[in-house]
Enzyme design. Sequence first.
Site, PDB file in Angstrom:
ATOM      1  CB  CYS A   1      34.306  61.912   7.693  1.00 36.75           C
ATOM      2  SG  CYS A   1      35.056  60.518   6.816  1.00 36.75           S
TER       3      CYS A   1
ATOM      4  CG  HIS B   1      32.150  63.975   5.158  1.00 37.22           C
ATOM      5  ND1 HIS B   1      33.449  64.165   4.744  1.00 37.22           N
ATOM      6  CD2 HIS B   1      31.919  62.632   5.056  1.00 37.22           C
ATOM      7  CE1 HIS B   1      33.977  62.987   4.409  1.00 37.22           C
ATOM      8  NE2 HIS B   1      33.067  62.057   4.592  1.00 37.22           N
TER       9      HIS B   1
ATOM     10  CG  ASN C   1      35.457  60.541   2.004  1.00 34.78           C
ATOM     11  OD1 ASN C   1      36.015  61.326   2.772  1.00 34.78           O
ATOM     12  ND2 ASN C   1      34.587  59.643   2.417  1.00 34.78           N
TER      13      ASN C   1
END
Length: 315
Positions: free
Chosen positions: A113, A241, A271
């Site tokens: 990520c 993020h 996500n």
Amino acid sequence: MPGSRIAAVGHYQPAKVLTNDDLAGMVDTSDEWIRSRVGIRTRHIAGPEEPVDELAAHAAAKALAAAGRAPASVDLVVVATSTAVDRSPNMAARVAARLGLPSPAALDVNVVCAGFTHALATADHAVRAGAASRAVVIGADKMSEITDWTDRTTCVLVGDGAGAAVVEACGEDEEPGISPVLWGSVPEMGHAVRIEGQPARFAQEGQSVYRWATTQLPPLARATCERAGLTPADLAAVVLHQANLRIVEPLAERIGAVNAVVARDVVDSGNTSAASVPLALSKLVERGEIVTGDPVLLFGFGGNLSYAGQVVRCP
């Protein structure tokens, strides 16, 4: 050596949208349960005929078009991804082939990520060192392919997509548009976010990630601003993020970015791992929520509890 800047950004998401109600028909969950815990409403899911390099190439093509740059002028491609199926050719080479780039350096970065902000720093360093003059930097992941769709703790989180930036050298009298990176990791907490096994599956210790992010990350983000010669109050936007709305919103507040637009793309995209930062940044630019020259904090964090952040000037 001159610094670098972002000339333009672009993003791409698959057409298929998976809602919380759709998920409620697959696992024991509900729209209320998902929204209250992670803040996500929808996510985009790629089909079997949409590989990661296709998502990445679409985003890169849009960024190049927005910058008005010919693909042949690109001499470096850096792709951040953790969902590549094959080891070779790598994702960057596949993207370069799709875009018709003649002879770029092509490398992948796997920091999960935190991948895009690591990749952006790598491209910035290459330009500053004179090893490249124009780069395409991409974050792209197909999280749906590594997700256990019977596990409600993870399947409600993920989405697929890509975001890209065209990075090029600044003029001699131009201020750098990408500040020095602040990056690092917490190797002893590598167990907190994992993509392991055959077939590979995504798993995480959500509470460990939440505690670390909400307590340890704010001072790191403030230190990133210091490296750019700014305070958090100077920021026009914060793009973290997009892990979970319950992480993103408290973090932005604790950083002290009181005047900043806070990217909340996780609500609509889930996500998307390495894609989340450039995807959210590109949408802010597209909607006109930030304008050319605005200082924007980018900060990625995730697998290995790796992190990387820099302040960039909006293209």
